[in-house]
Write an enzyme that holds these catalytic residues in place. Sequence first.
Site, PDB file in Angstrom:
ATOM      1  N   VAL A  12      32.027  -7.470  48.009  1.00 21.05           N
ATOM      2  CA  VAL A  12      32.714  -6.563  48.946  1.00 21.05           C
ATOM      3  C   VAL A  12      32.229  -6.818  50.372  1.00 21.05           C
ATOM      4  O   VAL A  12      33.030  -6.889  51.316  1.00 21.05           O
ATOM      5  CB  VAL A  12      32.473  -5.091  48.522  1.00 21.05           C
ATOM      6  CG1 VAL A  12      32.970  -4.121  49.594  1.00 21.05           C
ATOM      7  CG2 VAL A  12      33.168  -4.799  47.207  1.00 21.05           C
ATOM      8  N   LYS A  36      20.338 -16.517  50.016  1.00 26.97           N
ATOM      9  CA  LYS A  36      21.771 -16.324  50.228  1.00 26.97           C
ATOM     10  C   LYS A  36      22.125 -16.452  51.711  1.00 26.97           C
ATOM     11  O   LYS A  36      23.088 -17.118  52.087  1.00 26.97           O
ATOM     12  CB  LYS A  36      22.155 -14.934  49.722  1.00 26.97           C
ATOM     13  CG  LYS A  36      23.621 -14.793  49.383  1.00 26.97           C
ATOM     14  CD  LYS A  36      23.961 -13.355  49.107  1.00 26.97           C
ATOM     15  CE  LYS A  36      24.224 -13.098  47.646  1.00 26.97           C
ATOM     16  NZ  LYS A  36      24.625 -11.713  47.389  1.00 26.97           N
ATOM     17  N   THR A 122      31.056   1.046  45.892  1.00 25.01           N
ATOM     18  CA  THR A 122      31.622   2.066  45.002  1.00 25.01           C
ATOM     19  C   THR A 122      30.501   2.993  44.558  1.00 25.01           C
ATOM     20  O   THR A 122      29.541   2.560  43.928  1.00 25.01           O
ATOM     21  CB  THR A 122      32.290   1.398  43.787  1.00 25.01           C
ATOM     22  OG1 THR A 122      33.344   0.591  44.289  1.00 25.01           O
ATOM     23  CG2 THR A 122      32.844   2.417  42.827  1.00 25.01           C
ATOM     24  N   ARG A 155      40.783  -6.709  45.017  1.00 24.42           N
ATOM     25  CA  ARG A 155      40.628  -7.302  43.682  1.00 24.42           C
ATOM     26  C   ARG A 155      40.035  -8.679  43.820  1.00 24.42           C
ATOM     27  O   ARG A 155      40.433  -9.432  44.718  1.00 24.42           O
ATOM     28  CB  ARG A 155      41.999  -7.458  43.008  1.00 24.42           C
ATOM     29  CG  ARG A 155      42.583  -6.189  42.493  1.00 24.42           C
ATOM     30  CD  ARG A 155      44.067  -6.374  42.244  1.00 24.42           C
ATOM     31  NE  ARG A 155      44.785  -6.652  43.486  1.00 24.42           N
ATOM     32  CZ  ARG A 155      46.096  -6.902  43.563  1.00 24.42           C
ATOM     33  NH1 ARG A 155      46.811  -6.929  42.476  1.00 24.42           N
ATOM     34  NH2 ARG A 155      46.681  -7.127  44.717  1.00 24.42           N
ATOM     35  N   PHE A 250      49.472  -3.635  35.685  1.00 22.56           N
ATOM     36  CA  PHE A 250      48.386  -3.119  34.834  1.00 22.56           C
ATOM     37  C   PHE A 250      48.876  -2.624  33.474  1.00 22.56           C
ATOM     38  O   PHE A 250      48.281  -1.759  32.859  1.00 22.56           O
ATOM     39  CB  PHE A 250      47.535  -2.075  35.574  1.00 22.56           C
ATOM     40  CG  PHE A 250      46.595  -2.749  36.534  1.00 22.56           C
ATOM     41  CD1 PHE A 250      47.075  -3.293  37.720  1.00 22.56           C
ATOM     42  CD2 PHE A 250      45.250  -2.909  36.239  1.00 22.56           C
ATOM     43  CE1 PHE A 250      46.245  -3.998  38.581  1.00 22.56           C
ATOM     44  CE2 PHE A 250      44.399  -3.594  37.098  1.00 22.56           C
ATOM     45  CZ  PHE A 250      44.915  -4.138  38.278  1.00 22.56           C
ATOM     46  N   ALA A 253      48.997  -6.072  28.000  1.00 23.29           N
ATOM     47  CA  ALA A 253      48.128  -5.904  26.828  1.00 23.29           C
ATOM     48  C   ALA A 253      47.288  -7.167  26.660  1.00 23.29           C
ATOM     49  O   ALA A 253      47.713  -8.255  27.033  1.00 23.29           O
ATOM     50  CB  ALA A 253      48.992  -5.676  25.595  1.00 23.29           C
ATOM     51  N   GLY A 254      46.103  -7.013  26.121  1.00 19.75           N
ATOM     52  CA  GLY A 254      45.245  -8.188  25.943  1.00 19.75           C
ATOM     53  C   GLY A 254      43.894  -7.800  25.395  1.00 19.75           C
ATOM     54  O   GLY A 254      43.754  -6.807  24.661  1.00 19.75           O
ATOM     55  N   CYS A 261      33.732  -3.854  38.004  1.00 18.80           N
ATOM     56  CA  CYS A 261      34.199  -2.555  38.519  1.00 18.80           C
ATOM     57  C   CYS A 261      34.635  -1.584  37.426  1.00 18.80           C
ATOM     58  O   CYS A 261      34.009  -0.543  37.249  1.00 18.80           O
ATOM     59  CB  CYS A 261      35.341  -2.774  39.503  1.00 18.80           C
ATOM     60  SG  CYS A 261      34.873  -3.858  40.834  1.00 18.80           S
ATOM     61  N   ARG A 328      30.677 -11.219  35.141  1.00 19.58           N
ATOM     62  CA  ARG A 328      30.054  -9.917  34.875  1.00 19.58           C
ATOM     63  C   ARG A 328      30.983  -9.082  33.980  1.00 19.58           C
ATOM     64  O   ARG A 328      32.166  -8.944  34.260  1.00 19.58           O
ATOM     65  CB  ARG A 328      29.769  -9.179  36.186  1.00 19.58           C
ATOM     66  CG  ARG A 328      28.583  -9.772  36.928  1.00 19.58           C
ATOM     67  CD  ARG A 328      28.383  -9.109  38.263  1.00 19.58           C
ATOM     68  NE  ARG A 328      29.456  -9.425  39.181  1.00 19.58           N
ATOM     69  CZ  ARG A 328      29.616  -8.846  40.378  1.00 19.58           C
ATOM     70  NH1 ARG A 328      28.773  -7.904  40.760  1.00 19.58           N
ATOM     71  NH2 ARG A 328      30.599  -9.190  41.168  1.00 19.58           N
TER      72      ARG A 328
HETATM   73  C1  UGA Z   1      39.449  -3.605  40.456  1.00 19.22           C
HETATM   74  C2  UGA Z   1      40.595  -2.897  41.171  1.00 19.22           C
HETATM   75  O1  UGA Z   1      41.849  -3.488  40.785  1.00 19.22           O
HETATM   76  C3  UGA Z   1      40.439  -2.983  42.682  1.00 19.22           C
HETATM   77  O2  UGA Z   1      41.471  -2.230  43.323  1.00 19.22           O
HETATM   78  C4  UGA Z   1      39.067  -2.394  43.067  1.00 19.22           C
HETATM   79  O3  UGA Z   1      38.826  -2.512  44.462  1.00 19.22           O
HETATM   80  C5  UGA Z   1      37.965  -3.136  42.315  1.00 19.22           C
HETATM   81  O4  UGA Z   1      38.203  -3.047  40.914  1.00 19.22           O
HETATM   82  C6  UGA Z   1      36.650  -2.480  42.674  1.00 19.22           C
HETATM   83  O5  UGA Z   1      36.475  -1.310  42.352  1.00 19.22           O
HETATM   84  O6  UGA Z   1      35.847  -3.109  43.365  1.00 19.22           O
HETATM   85  P1  UGA Z   1      38.870  -6.188  39.895  1.00 19.22           P
HETATM   86  O7  UGA Z   1      37.747  -5.660  39.063  1.00 19.22           O
HETATM   87  O8  UGA Z   1      38.623  -7.309  40.839  1.00 19.22           O
HETATM   88  O9  UGA Z   1      39.510  -4.993  40.787  1.00 19.22           O
HETATM   89  O10 UGA Z   1      39.985  -6.711  38.895  1.00 19.22           O
HETATM   90  P2  UGA Z   1      41.401  -6.252  38.346  1.00 19.22           P
HETATM   91  O11 UGA Z   1      42.426  -7.208  38.786  1.00 19.22           O
HETATM   92  O12 UGA Z   1      41.670  -4.825  38.594  1.00 19.22           O
HETATM   93  O13 UGA Z   1      41.179  -6.474  36.772  1.00 19.22           O
HETATM   94  C7  UGA Z   1      40.178  -5.745  36.073  1.00 19.22           C
HETATM   95  C8  UGA Z   1      40.224  -6.080  34.586  1.00 19.22           C
HETATM   96  O14 UGA Z   1      41.397  -5.532  33.985  1.00 19.22           O
HETATM   97  C9  UGA Z   1      40.249  -7.586  34.280  1.00 19.22           C
HETATM   98  O15 UGA Z   1      39.370  -7.837  33.204  1.00 19.22           O
HETATM   99  C10 UGA Z   1      41.681  -7.852  33.864  1.00 19.22           C
HETATM  100  O16 UGA Z   1      41.802  -8.927  32.958  1.00 19.22           O
HETATM  101  C11 UGA Z   1      42.036  -6.522  33.189  1.00 19.22           C
HETATM  102  N1  UGA Z   1      43.496  -6.234  33.173  1.00 19.22           N
HETATM  103  C12 UGA Z   1      44.163  -6.027  34.338  1.00 19.22           C
HETATM  104  C13 UGA Z   1      44.155  -6.143  31.958  1.00 19.22           C
HETATM  105  O17 UGA Z   1      43.565  -6.313  30.873  1.00 19.22           O
HETATM  106  N2  UGA Z   1      45.498  -5.837  31.961  1.00 19.22           N
HETATM  107  C14 UGA Z   1      46.202  -5.639  33.117  1.00 19.22           C
HETATM  108  O18 UGA Z   1      47.413  -5.359  33.042  1.00 19.22           O
HETATM  109  C15 UGA Z   1      45.512  -5.733  34.329  1.00 19.22           C
END
Ligand code: UGA
Length: 431
Positions: A12, A36, A122, A155, A250, A253-254, A261, A328
């Site tokens: 972030v 770093k 967060t 994201r 979002f 399914a998977g 996060c 992670r």
């Molecule tokens: C998430 C939020 O989307 C961001 O808005 C937020 O800022 C961030 O957390 C945070 O709090 O810092 P991120 O963890 O980067 O972002 O990833 P996402 O794209 O949200 O995916 C999270 C997980 O959900 C992944 O493992 C992804 O594979 C899974 N996912 C996502 C699904 O299994 N199905 C979906 O339809 C979407």
Amino acid sequence: MQKVAVIGSGYVGLVTAACLAELGNRVICVDNDKKKIVSLKKGIMPIYEPGLEEMVLRNKKAKRLNFIFSIKEATEKSQIIFICVGTPSRSDGSADLSAVEKVARAIAGAMKEYKVIVEKSTVPAETGEKIKRTIEMSNSRKVAFDVVSNPEFIREGQALTDAMHPDRIIIGVASKTAEEIMRKLYGPLKTPIIACNIETAEIIKHACNSFLATKISFINAIASICERVGADVEKVAEAMGLDKRIGRSFLNAGAGYGGSCFPKDVDAFIHLAHVKGYEFELLKAVRRINDEQKKVLFKKIEEALWIIKDKTIGILGLSFKPDTDDIRNSVAMDIAKMLISAGARLKAYDPKAMPKASAELKGVKFCNDPYEAARKANCLLIMTEWDEFKRLDLEKIKKLLSHPVIVDGRNIFGPAKMKNMGFIYKCIGRG
Ligand code: UGA
């Protein structure tokens, strides 16, 4: 042009610093990890994020972005100070805020004139108030300051686009002066700004991540029912998504959600609610469904192979999602470890995450491409939906595998097509 310091150059922090510099501000990025900072000074990124390296280098060259070790120096030279340090989970699910507290004390000790201190990590609700009290206690010169909660919604994998084109900006603030300073900072983004009190801003962040996690667990629960009645979850999601009140995103399914996060934030919100006397049963179910999804996938592999011990399994994808090297809380890493414990021989390939994964996965053969991972394997397992995997030459894969078995934890291929090609294909929630 505003003078900004960003404390913490993790995911972030680094993205925030690069984007604020890109908007024309002078930004100093700080980290207590000297290695770093030395690397960043040389232009070496600690993480992979599309476009980040170019943006950092461009702004470094233009002298808008600099990297230093000292919070004191960064505070003295800046008016707006972002706190972007880590807030890991403790074993009870609560967030460990010791880094935030330490940084708040260091800022307080260095303040000589009015500062706006912005919480961007967060954090659980009411942290803003705690930061304020901490600074008051260490603020021996009685310098004026304001605390702002400005939660981040970026994201991984799309962080720069999300940061430069956000849907909205939240400014939780108790003072008009600080609100104006923050509005000016974000003005160039031309995006809706929601100003509210600090607690509301903090709850907005909890609510957004929890709601998105809920959508994922909801569709995974629907997928389990689809399998039992012969329905297709992809069609269900498509049809649900066309309802504007629901939306398609979002609802993939998977294997479930992972990353740094959602799992942590869901735990923290459940914990916070509990401490405040509310049992968040809905979110507890979201978490449980997500945990069970790993067992669902493991069972599919068992169904395909019967005995896992001594079988060779090719794994495609180790990062928690595509376009990142972040492992992670990656479901792919968890499944890989479960398979290793069950005695499988693993061959793995990921476009970006192998350097990080190899430190955690012992005895795994890391491959140069997906085809090498498939060669002579009893089964190919897809764990992360990288675009590269969607474009695989499936005829070639079929020839390379010792058995034409694919278990797809991310539903990237259709069951009808795969069956026609002669694969034994197992995916999530599709008939
Ligand atoms: C998430 C939020 O989307 C961001 O808005 C937020 O800022 C961030 O957390 C945070 O709090 O810092 P991120 O963890 O980067 O972002 O990833 P996402 O794209 O949200 O995916 C999270 C997980 O959900 C992944 O493992 C992804 O594979 C899974 N996912 C996502 C699904 O299994 N199905 C979906 O339809 C979407």
